[in-house]
Enzyme design. Sequence first.
Site, short mmCIF file in Angstrom:
data_model
loop_
_atom_site.label_atom_id
_atom_site.label_comp_id
_atom_site.label_asym_id
_atom_site.label_seq_id
_atom_site.Cartn_x
_atom_site.Cartn_y
_atom_site.Cartn_z
CD1 TRP A 134 -2.67 2.01 1.48
CD2 TRP A 134 -3.30 0.06 0.06
NE1 TRP A 134 -3.93 2.08 1.13
CE2 TRP A 134 -4.28 1.08 0.17
CE3 TRP A 134 -3.52 -0.81 -0.72
CZ2 TRP A 134 -5.57 1.03 -0.52
CZ3 TRP A 134 -4.71 -1.22 -1.19
CH2 TRP A 134 -5.60 -0.29 -1.11
CG ASP A 181 -1.57 11.65 -3.07
OD1 ASP A 181 -1.38 10.44 -2.93
OD2 ASP A 181 -2.20 12.36 -3.98
CD GLU A 219 -5.52 5.16 -0.08
OE1 GLU A 219 -6.35 4.39 -0.76
OE2 GLU A 219 -4.95 4.72 1.12
CD GLU A 220 -3.66 8.03 -7.41
OE1 GLU A 220 -4.40 7.05 -8.11
OE2 GLU A 220 -3.17 9.06 -7.75
CD GLU A 275 -13.72 5.67 -5.32
OE1 GLU A 275 -13.43 4.93 -6.22
OE2 GLU A 275 -12.99 5.71 -4.02
C1 NOJ Z 1 -5.24 3.68 -6.67
C2 NOJ Z 1 -6.39 4.90 -6.44
O1 NOJ Z 1 -6.00 5.95 -7.12
C3 NOJ Z 1 -6.30 5.17 -4.97
O2 NOJ Z 1 -7.07 6.58 -4.57
C4 NOJ Z 1 -6.74 4.03 -4.31
O3 NOJ Z 1 -6.87 4.23 -3.09
C5 NOJ Z 1 -5.99 2.82 -4.50
N1 NOJ Z 1 -5.61 2.60 -5.90
C6 NOJ Z 1 -6.32 1.59 -3.98
O4 NOJ Z 1 -7.71 1.29 -4.24
C1 NOJ Z 2 -9.51 6.06 -2.47
C2 NOJ Z 2 -9.33 7.36 -2.24
O1 NOJ Z 2 -8.38 7.88 -3.11
C3 NOJ Z 2 -8.73 7.54 -0.97
O2 NOJ Z 2 -8.68 8.75 -0.52
C4 NOJ Z 2 -9.81 7.03 0.17
O3 NOJ Z 2 -9.22 6.96 1.50
C5 NOJ Z 2 -9.86 5.58 -0.38
N1 NOJ Z 2 -10.37 5.27 -1.53
C6 NOJ Z 2 -11.21 4.80 0.77
O4 NOJ Z 2 -12.46 5.59 0.40
#
Ligand code: NOJ
Ligand code: NOJ
Length: 621
Positions: A150, A208, A211-212, A435
């Site tokens: 992750w 960030d 999550e990227e 979402e």
């Molecule tokens: C990539 C997505 O852009 C990100 O936001 C997400 O949390 C992760 N993959 C995991 O699903």
């Molecule tokens: C992906 C989003 O990019 C992230 O900000 C969020 O925490 C997770 N999904 C779970 O909703």
Amino acid sequence: MKALALSLVGIAAASPFLRVRQNNDLESFIERQRNLSLPAVLRNIGGLNDSDVDGANPGIVVASPSTVNPNYFYTWTRDSALTYLMITDELLFGTERVGNNSLQVVIEDYTTAQAILQTVTNPSGSLWPAGAGLGEPKFYTNKTRFNGAWGRPQNDGPALRASAFIEATDAIFVRAPNASEIVANVYWPIILNDLNYVGQYWNTSSYDLWEEVNGNSFFTTTAQHRALVQGSILAEKLNQTCEPCQQAPEILCFLQNNFWNETGNYLLANINTNQVTRSEVNIDPILAAMHAFDINATCDAAALQPCNSRTLATHKVVIDSFRNLYPINENATAPTAVAVGRYPEDTYYTGNPWYITTLAAAEVLYDAIAQFRKNETLTVDETSLDFFTDLYPNATVGSYDGDDLENILDAVMEYADGFVEVVQKYTPENGTLNEQINKTTGEPTSAIALTWSFAAFITMAERRDGQFPPSWGASSELANNSTETCAASSYNATYSYQVAAAAGAPQVGTPRCMKEVLFVANYSSAFGNNLYIVGNNTLFGGDLMPELPIQVMRTGNKTETEPLSIVPAWVISPQTIEYRYVLQNETAGTYTFENKTMIVEVGPCDGEIQRVDDSPAFPGQ
Ligand code: NOJ
Ligand code: NOJ
């Protein structure tokens, strides 16, 4: 078509700062959707009546009940904190119960759950002795660690959670003005753990909010600044001290001097990253301004406010980046509102508009309108001119008040409402907010019933109705105090198990002797490749050849001359650790393991850092 019936509801709820625009169709949608949204949020929280998330512990916010494509049946620190800021505000605004659930109890469940989660050792580290485990972004819903690969750590989490806890103490004080002792003994040590983490790690890289990207994000840094300012104000009220809060002026210096893109006239979402191909046009700074919103702050407050010219300029650039990108937007030009995504280069689920981001485009403008009206003046400058002329073609650089001010604000309000109308258009009859919205068909897509989408709807509706969160101190001296020159400072903190133990946290006991080992890899990975470390220690997955490697190396200190990746690890001493390096190819989704195993003998815990230097090499590279 506007309905002709007169809705008195909106007028009755109007605040002195927001003049309610007559738009009955939209207003009845907002009222209905808002009423649906709070129960929908609570259905995604464990331990409550009518919960849809079997197996989730009390107070645990599940991101979405979806378990496949995508699997969001986890709890994220960020989503949970933002949700709980909203829930606490609802309580402060007067919502006592939802169905059979008392919001006060719902909030207590959250604080107990988080006190324990702080102590769960995970792939980012542990609470003791250096707090590293607090940066872990997500956990299983039974409060256990998630070992998969992750983007970690994510440093907005502890900051947002500290703010959510502090807001929860506001709610306690409203009901029990003499609660200082309880707040100081029960809440403060948990809050201080998170503030310590912020003070210690604000200057290191982290992933960030999407999550990227590993680097420094505007949203994360803003959340960190707010948390420390709030923490210092609460500390004073409780007769406590908040040493990490003294980092606030350094954070402000960092925020003010690094993110503004003068040429592009927008705030950058991320800096110090290796994502060279991206514009860093992103909704991130807009979410930051919403989080920093304080109705008592002026537009030039140091913590970037919604009515600040830089926020509005960024709003324009970000929204414009989606106009010709999503087919459902039909190349509409300003002042028509459109569906909004995270950032234009997004490819997650092919890159679609999201509900939270389209709602943010509206909410931040409701915030700004309220601030302009409260200040009774609005200054258009070179930075904000393009934003305003889109909506009000006669705008020129200068200050507006009286009728001129009202006319401009009406135009901004109409624009803001336009984003909510976009959401209305793509909300199914039953009110479920996923979402994302498919950019071509307009169908809801990705995770179903996303908690954050519902929470975002509610905060938007609150602001439109003139309901503002309690002031967090954006106009205080500390919030506006920046160091003259920016320094990479850090507060060396100690972390506490005290409250978690009382709340029943497992694995507390007497902390054993720990040693900090710095794994340093000299490896120049090509763009799109990530370096991981795996090993026989639970911190590294407990397995030399796991299906998915778990400890991504931090590349924050990487420079061209020193391509070093590091994992700082606090481990029990003495012990022998066997480990390997792994290379992930992001595009191909493959992992290449080193074909040799390394061994390190962890030395005595004498307070010295043990550095292990390696030069990983991979078969076939
Ligand atoms: C990539 C997505 O852009 C990100 O936001 C997400 O949390 C992760 N993959 C995991 O699903
Ligand atoms: C992906 C989003 O990019 C992230 O900000 C969020 O925490 C997770 N999904 C779970 O909703």
